[in-house]
Scaffold this motif. Structure first.
Motif, PDB file in Angstrom:
ATOM      1  N   GLY A  89       0.996  -1.099   0.093  1.00  0.00           N
ATOM      2  CA  GLY A  89      -0.111   0.068  -0.018  1.00  0.00           C
ATOM      3  C   GLY A  89       0.836   1.119  -0.033  1.00  0.00           C
ATOM      4  N   SER A  90       0.162   2.462   0.072  1.00  0.00           N
ATOM      5  CA  SER A  90       1.041   3.843   0.161  1.00  0.00           C
ATOM      6  C   SER A  90       1.398   4.150   1.485  1.00  0.00           C
ATOM      7  N   ALA A  91       2.472   5.168   1.511  1.00  0.00           N
ATOM      8  CA  ALA A  91       3.021   5.307   2.808  1.00  0.00           C
ATOM      9  C   ALA A  91       1.712   6.438   3.554  1.00  0.00           C
ATOM     10  N   GLN A  92       0.951   6.946   2.780  1.00  0.00           N
ATOM     11  CA  GLN A  92      -0.396   7.720   3.237  1.00  0.00           C
ATOM     12  C   GLN A  92      -1.275   6.656   3.887  1.00  0.00           C
ATOM     13  N   ASP A  93      -1.418   5.726   3.240  1.00  0.00           N
ATOM     14  CA  ASP A  93      -2.491   4.535   4.090  1.00  0.00           C
ATOM     15  C   ASP A  93      -1.702   4.053   5.081  1.00  0.00           C
ATOM     16  N   LEU A  94      -0.799   3.676   5.166  1.00  0.00           N
ATOM     17  CA  LEU A  94       0.051   3.292   6.272  1.00  0.00           C
ATOM     18  C   LEU A  94       0.029   4.243   7.503  1.00  0.00           C
ATOM     19  N   PHE A  95       0.405   5.445   7.166  1.00  0.00           N
ATOM     20  CA  PHE A  95      -0.080   6.697   8.212  1.00  0.00           C
ATOM     21  C   PHE A  95      -1.292   6.709   8.648  1.00  0.00           C
ATOM     22  N   ASN A  96      -2.361   6.687   7.651  1.00  0.00           N
ATOM     23  CA  ASN A  96      -3.720   6.687   8.107  1.00  0.00           C
ATOM     24  C   ASN A  96      -4.067   5.542   9.241  1.00  0.00           C
ATOM     25  N   LYS A  97      -3.587   4.612   8.776  1.00  0.00           N
ATOM     26  CA  LYS A  97      -3.840   3.235   9.634  1.00  0.00           C
ATOM     27  C   LYS A  97      -3.165   3.283  11.016  1.00  0.00           C
ATOM     28  N   ILE A  98      -1.905   3.746  10.998  1.00  0.00           N
ATOM     29  CA  ILE A  98      -1.436   4.285  12.093  1.00  0.00           C
ATOM     30  C   ILE A  98      -2.108   5.013  13.052  1.00  0.00           C
ATOM     31  N   SER A  99      -2.300   6.163  12.405  1.00  0.00           N
ATOM     32  CA  SER A  99      -2.977   7.085  13.237  1.00  0.00           C
ATOM     33  C   SER A  99      -4.297   6.638  13.784  1.00  0.00           C
ATOM     34  N   THR A 100      -5.062   6.182  13.161  1.00  0.00           N
ATOM     35  CA  THR A 100      -6.434   5.586  13.415  1.00  0.00           C
ATOM     36  C   THR A 100      -6.244   4.720  14.767  1.00  0.00           C
ATOM     37  N   LEU A 101      -5.295   3.659  14.399  1.00  0.00           N
ATOM     38  CA  LEU A 101      -5.091   2.816  15.467  1.00  0.00           C
ATOM     39  C   LEU A 101      -4.806   3.302  16.696  1.00  0.00           C
ATOM     40  N   ILE A 102      -3.924   4.273  16.712  1.00  0.00           N
ATOM     41  CA  ILE A 102      -3.295   4.782  17.981  1.00  0.00           C
ATOM     42  C   ILE A 102      -4.450   5.777  18.688  1.00  0.00           C
ATOM     43  N   HIS A 103      -5.144   6.526  17.721  1.00  0.00           N
ATOM     44  CA  HIS A 103      -6.199   7.313  18.268  1.00  0.00           C
ATOM     45  C   HIS A 103      -7.422   6.531  19.032  1.00  0.00           C
ATOM     46  N   GLN A 104      -7.596   5.346  18.290  1.00  0.00           N
ATOM     47  CA  GLN A 104      -8.658   4.426  18.989  1.00  0.00           C
ATOM     48  C   GLN A 104      -8.367   3.855  20.238  1.00  0.00           C
ATOM     49  N   HIS A 105      -7.233   3.841  20.541  1.00  0.00           N
ATOM     50  CA  HIS A 105      -6.624   3.501  21.969  1.00  0.00           C
ATOM     51  C   HIS A 105      -6.081   4.821  22.879  1.00  0.00           C
TER      52      HIS A 105
END
Length: 98
Positions: A13-29
């Motif tokens: 995937g793209s680096a932007q998609d990775l950043f979005n996933k990391i951000s979402t996961l961290i914010h959810q916690h």
């Protein structure tokens, strides 16, 4: 607080998609992340174990993570396994919790 040796995870995937996933996961916690698709810092509270914090950098299809803060009771291997199980495919992947 202790740190872990840096480790790298290849992803699709793209680096932007990775950043979005990391951000979402961290914010959810209840955590925070700063930076962008090429890298940054993060901090996330982990019940009973305190805070896990670190840095990440992206080069091509590889993300390198360095845990700079964690409880001695939370093994580096557990953190690394969690990251490895959630990063490899970032496009349209469901995000799971600890």
């Amino acid at each position: 607080m202790a740190s872990c040796d840096p480790f790298s995870v290849d992803f699709h995937g793209s680096a932007q998609d990775l950043f979005n996933k990391i951000s979402t996961l961290i914010h959810q916690h209840g955590g925070s992340v700063s930076g962008g698709p090429s890298g940054g810092t993060f901090s996330v509270p982990v019940p009973v174990f305190g805070t896990v914090a670190g840095t990440f950098s992206v080069s091509g299809q590889r993300c390198t993570i360095h845990i700079t803060q964690r409880s001695f009771f939370l093994a580096c291997g557990i953190i690394e396994n969690f990251v490895r199980s959630n990063i490899p495919t970032v496009e349209a992947t469901a995000i799971t919790a600890f």
